[in-house]
Every structure is written in structure tokens, then in C-alpha cells.
Design a protein around this motif. Structure first.
Motif, PDB file in Angstrom:
ATOM      1  N   ILE A  28       0.841  -1.208   0.000  1.00 44.11           N
ATOM      2  CA  ILE A  28       0.000   0.000   0.000  1.00 44.11           C
ATOM      3  C   ILE A  28       0.871   1.250   0.000  1.00 44.11           C
ATOM      4  CG2 ILE A  28      -1.676   1.342   1.334  1.00 44.11           C
ATOM      5  CD1 ILE A  28      -2.839  -1.387   2.278  1.00 44.11           C
ATOM      6  N   LEU A  29       1.913   1.252   0.830  1.00 43.68           N
ATOM      7  CA  LEU A  29       2.757   2.447   0.938  1.00 43.68           C
ATOM      8  C   LEU A  29       3.509   2.760  -0.351  1.00 43.68           C
ATOM      9  CD1 LEU A  29       4.224   2.275   4.551  1.00 43.68           C
ATOM     10  CD2 LEU A  29       2.552   3.894   3.630  1.00 43.68           C
ATOM     11  N   ARG A  30       3.710   1.781  -1.204  1.00 40.79           N
ATOM     12  CA  ARG A  30       4.407   2.035  -2.476  1.00 40.79           C
ATOM     13  C   ARG A  30       3.642   3.033  -3.352  1.00 40.79           C
ATOM     14  NH1 ARG A  30       7.382  -3.533  -4.379  1.00 40.79           N
ATOM     15  NH2 ARG A  30       8.590  -3.727  -2.486  1.00 40.79           N
ATOM     16  N   TYR A  31       2.360   3.220  -3.075  1.00 38.85           N
ATOM     17  CA  TYR A  31       1.574   4.229  -3.784  1.00 38.85           C
ATOM     18  C   TYR A  31       1.612   5.578  -3.061  1.00 38.85           C
ATOM     19  CZ  TYR A  31      -0.247   0.341  -6.466  1.00 38.85           C
ATOM     20  OH  TYR A  31      -0.350  -0.753  -7.291  1.00 38.85           O
ATOM     21  N   HIS A  32       2.364   5.632  -1.966  1.00 38.19           N
ATOM     22  CA  HIS A  32       2.429   6.850  -1.154  1.00 38.19           C
ATOM     23  C   HIS A  32       3.891   7.213  -0.913  1.00 38.19           C
ATOM     24  CE1 HIS A  32      -1.882   6.768  -0.507  1.00 38.19           C
ATOM     25  NE2 HIS A  32      -1.735   5.452  -0.471  1.00 38.19           N
ATOM     26  N   VAL A  33       4.567   7.508  -2.016  1.00 38.29           N
ATOM     27  CA  VAL A  33       5.974   7.900  -1.967  1.00 38.29           C
ATOM     28  C   VAL A  33       6.035   9.418  -2.008  1.00 38.29           C
ATOM     29  CG1 VAL A  33       8.216   7.742  -3.096  1.00 38.29           C
ATOM     30  CG2 VAL A  33       6.681   5.765  -3.084  1.00 38.29           C
ATOM     31  N   GLY A  34       6.661   9.994  -0.992  1.00 39.63           N
ATOM     32  CA  GLY A  34       6.777  11.449  -0.898  1.00 39.63           C
ATOM     33  C   GLY A  34       5.722  12.045   0.012  1.00 39.63           C
ATOM     34  N   HIS A  35       6.097  13.130   0.682  1.00 46.96           N
ATOM     35  CA  HIS A  35       5.211  13.790   1.646  1.00 46.96           C
ATOM     36  C   HIS A  35       3.884  14.194   1.007  1.00 46.96           C
ATOM     37  CE1 HIS A  35       4.381  17.519   4.349  1.00 46.96           C
ATOM     38  NE2 HIS A  35       3.593  16.522   4.642  1.00 46.96           N
ATOM     39  N   ALA A  36       3.921  14.645  -0.239  1.00 48.48           N
ATOM     40  CA  ALA A  36       2.692  15.098  -0.910  1.00 48.48           C
ATOM     41  C   ALA A  36       1.658  13.979  -1.033  1.00 48.48           C
ATOM     42  CB  ALA A  36       3.028  15.658  -2.293  1.00 48.48           C
ATOM     43  N   ARG A  37       2.113  12.727  -0.925  1.00 49.56           N
ATOM     44  CA  ARG A  37       1.196  11.583  -1.057  1.00 49.56           C
ATOM     45  C   ARG A  37       1.001  10.837   0.261  1.00 49.56           C
ATOM     46  NH1 ARG A  37       2.607   8.882  -6.862  1.00 49.56           N
ATOM     47  NH2 ARG A  37       1.714  10.566  -8.078  1.00 49.56           N
ATOM     48  N   ALA A  38       1.219  11.530   1.361  1.00 47.32           N
ATOM     49  CA  ALA A  38       1.072  10.896   2.682  1.00 47.32           C
ATOM     50  C   ALA A  38      -0.325  10.313   2.854  1.00 47.32           C
ATOM     51  CB  ALA A  38       1.353  11.913   3.785  1.00 47.32           C
ATOM     52  N   LEU A  39      -0.376   9.192   3.550  1.00 48.67           N
ATOM     53  CA  LEU A  39      -1.630   8.468   3.789  1.00 48.67           C
ATOM     54  C   LEU A  39      -1.949   8.528   5.277  1.00 48.67           C
ATOM     55  CD1 LEU A  39      -3.882   6.487   2.868  1.00 48.67           C
ATOM     56  CD2 LEU A  39      -2.219   4.641   3.209  1.00 48.67           C
ATOM     57  N   GLY A  69      12.635   3.352   4.548  1.00 49.19           N
ATOM     58  CA  GLY A  69      12.472   4.781   4.801  1.00 49.19           C
ATOM     59  C   GLY A  69      11.024   5.198   4.913  1.00 49.19           C
ATOM     60  N   ILE A  70      10.428   4.901   6.057  1.00 46.39           N
ATOM     61  CA  ILE A  70       9.031   5.273   6.318  1.00 46.39           C
ATOM     62  C   ILE A  70       9.044   6.535   7.166  1.00 46.39           C
ATOM     63  CG2 ILE A  70       6.846   4.597   7.380  1.00 46.39           C
ATOM     64  CD1 ILE A  70       7.761   1.661   6.959  1.00 46.39           C
ATOM     65  N   CYS A  71       8.337   7.537   6.711  1.00 46.61           N
ATOM     66  CA  CYS A  71       8.255   8.807   7.431  1.00 46.61           C
ATOM     67  C   CYS A  71       6.817   9.072   7.830  1.00 46.61           C
ATOM     68  CB  CYS A  71       8.748   9.961   6.557  1.00 46.61           C
ATOM     69  SG  CYS A  71      10.473   9.839   6.085  1.00 46.61           S
ATOM     70  N   SER A  72       6.662   9.936   8.816  1.00 46.40           N
ATOM     71  CA  SER A  72       5.329  10.392   9.197  1.00 46.40           C
ATOM     72  C   SER A  72       5.395  11.893   9.403  1.00 46.40           C
ATOM     73  CB  SER A  72       4.855   9.697  10.475  1.00 46.40           C
ATOM     74  OG  SER A  72       5.720  10.021  11.538  1.00 46.40           O
ATOM     75  N   THR A  73       4.256  12.511   9.245  1.00 49.74           N
ATOM     76  CA  THR A  73       4.212  13.957   9.396  1.00 49.74           C
ATOM     77  C   THR A  73       2.863  14.398   9.938  1.00 49.74           C
ATOM     78  OG1 THR A  73       4.479  16.079   8.261  1.00 49.74           O
ATOM     79  CG2 THR A  73       3.461  14.308   7.007  1.00 49.74           C
ATOM     80  N   SER A  74       2.901  15.466  10.710  1.00 53.03           N
ATOM     81  CA  SER A  74       1.648  16.043  11.209  1.00 53.03           C
ATOM     82  C   SER A  74       1.294  17.305  10.427  1.00 53.03           C
ATOM     83  CB  SER A  74       1.764  16.357  12.705  1.00 53.03           C
ATOM     84  OG  SER A  74       2.844  17.239  12.930  1.00 53.03           O
ATOM     85  N   THR A  75       2.123  17.658   9.439  1.00 56.12           N
ATOM     86  CA  THR A  75       1.797  18.799   8.582  1.00 56.12           C
ATOM     87  C   THR A  75       1.060  18.298   7.345  1.00 56.12           C
ATOM     88  OG1 THR A  75       3.929  18.678   7.442  1.00 56.12           O
ATOM     89  CG2 THR A  75       3.796  20.135   9.344  1.00 56.12           C
ATOM     90  N   LYS A  76       0.168  19.109   6.833  1.00 58.68           N
ATOM     91  CA  LYS A  76      -0.676  18.683   5.717  1.00 58.68           C
ATOM     92  C   LYS A  76       0.150  18.447   4.470  1.00 58.68           C
ATOM     93  CE  LYS A  76      -4.951  20.397   7.418  1.00 58.68           C
ATOM     94  NZ  LYS A  76      -6.232  20.897   7.185  1.00 58.68           N
ATOM     95  N   PRO A  77      -0.112  17.367   3.758  1.00 57.21           N
ATOM     96  CA  PRO A  77      -1.039  16.306   4.126  1.00 57.21           C
ATOM     97  C   PRO A  77      -0.445  15.414   5.222  1.00 57.21           C
ATOM     98  CG  PRO A  77       0.016  15.785   2.042  1.00 57.21           C
ATOM     99  CD  PRO A  77       0.514  17.136   2.450  1.00 57.21           C
ATOM    100  N   CYS A  78      -1.235  15.181   6.246  1.00 58.63           N
ATOM    101  CA  CYS A  78      -0.793  14.395   7.400  1.00 58.63           C
ATOM    102  C   CYS A  78      -0.766  12.916   7.054  1.00 58.63           C
ATOM    103  CB  CYS A  78      -1.750  14.590   8.575  1.00 58.63           C
ATOM    104  SG  CYS A  78      -1.904  16.286   9.088  1.00 58.63           S
TER     105      CYS A  78
END
Length: 132
Positions: A28-39, A69-78
Motif C-alpha cells: 500500500i505504501l508504495r503508492y504513497h511515496v513522498g510527503h505530498a502523497r502521505a496516507l 524509509g518510512i516517514c510520518s508527518t503532522s503537517t498537511k497532508p498528514c
């Protein structure tokens, strides 16, 4: 010319070493590469039919054990995403280092204040014992 592997995938990465749930997570995460595509984590957990807590444990294990390299963010998109650029990775590591230092400061403060309180209680008990 040689194509460089994605930043999220370490050199020598072997997907066969992943558990089935880790493999599903990565699929699933392979479709969410880069902060702009955060899930959003809740959406990922729902797609995997697991709890948010279990998901966090899986993501932590995949990052720490398999060096993904899995990242998380609380900035939009979260949400969570696979790191795409060196800049994203550096930003993430800077945020995580700040969080770790904040936790260490709290632990140090608690230890100092609680040890002082405990030491004061011991002195009071000793003084009470001397008066008896």
C-alpha cells in the motif's frame, strides 16, 4: 547507466524477509511515496484491517529492522509515506531528533525533581526517627 533504487529502499533490500502484514503494508505504501502523497494512518490501518496501535508497531519494526524509509508527518497532508528525497528524509530526521530531545529533557527534569522530593522525604523520616 544504472538506475538508483528509491530512497526508501535500502541497498540489498529483500522483500521476502517481510512478514505477510509487513508486505501488505509496503504494498500500500508504495503508492504513497513522498510527503505530498502521505496516507492517514487510520486509513492505512483500516485497509489492513488492524488497529492503529498495531500499525504503529509494524511501521516502527519495518523502519528499525528492515531499514525502510518510512516517514510520518503532522503537517498537511498528514500521515505516513515512503521517503522520496534526501530533503524529506533530513526534515523527518530533524523532527524526530527534536522529539527525542524533548522526551529526554522531560525524563531528566522528572528524575531531578522526583529524586529531590524522595531525598527530602528520607531526611524527614530520618529526623522523625531521631526524635523517637
Amino acid at each position: 547507466f544504472f538506475k538508483t533504487p528509491p530512497r526508501w529502499r535500502p541497498e540489498g533490500f529483500d522483500a521476502s524477509r517481510l512478514t505477510p502484514i509487513e508486505g501488505a503494508t509496503l504494498s500500500i505504501l508504495r503508492y504513497h511515496v513522498g510527503h505530498a502523497r502521505a496516507l492517514v494512518e487510520e486509513e492505512l490501518a483500516a485497509a489492513l484491517k488492524i488497529t492503529d496501535r498495531k500499525l504503529r508497531a509494524i511501521l516502527k519494526h519495518m523502519s528499525e529492522t528492515h531499514d525502510i524509509g518510512i516517514c510520518s508527518t503532522s503537517t498537511k497532508p498528514c500521515g505516513v509515506y515512503l521517503v522520496e528525497t534526501l530533503e524529506e528524509e533530513e526534515d523527518y530526521l530533524k523532527r524526530e531528533t527534536g522529539r527525542a530531545l524533548s522526551i529526554l529533557k522531560r525524563v531528566a527534569r522528572h528524575k531531578r525533581s522526583h529524586y529531590a522530593i524522595l531525598a527530602g522525604q528520607i531526611v524527614m523520616q530520618m529526623e522523625e526517627g531521631d526524635r523517637r
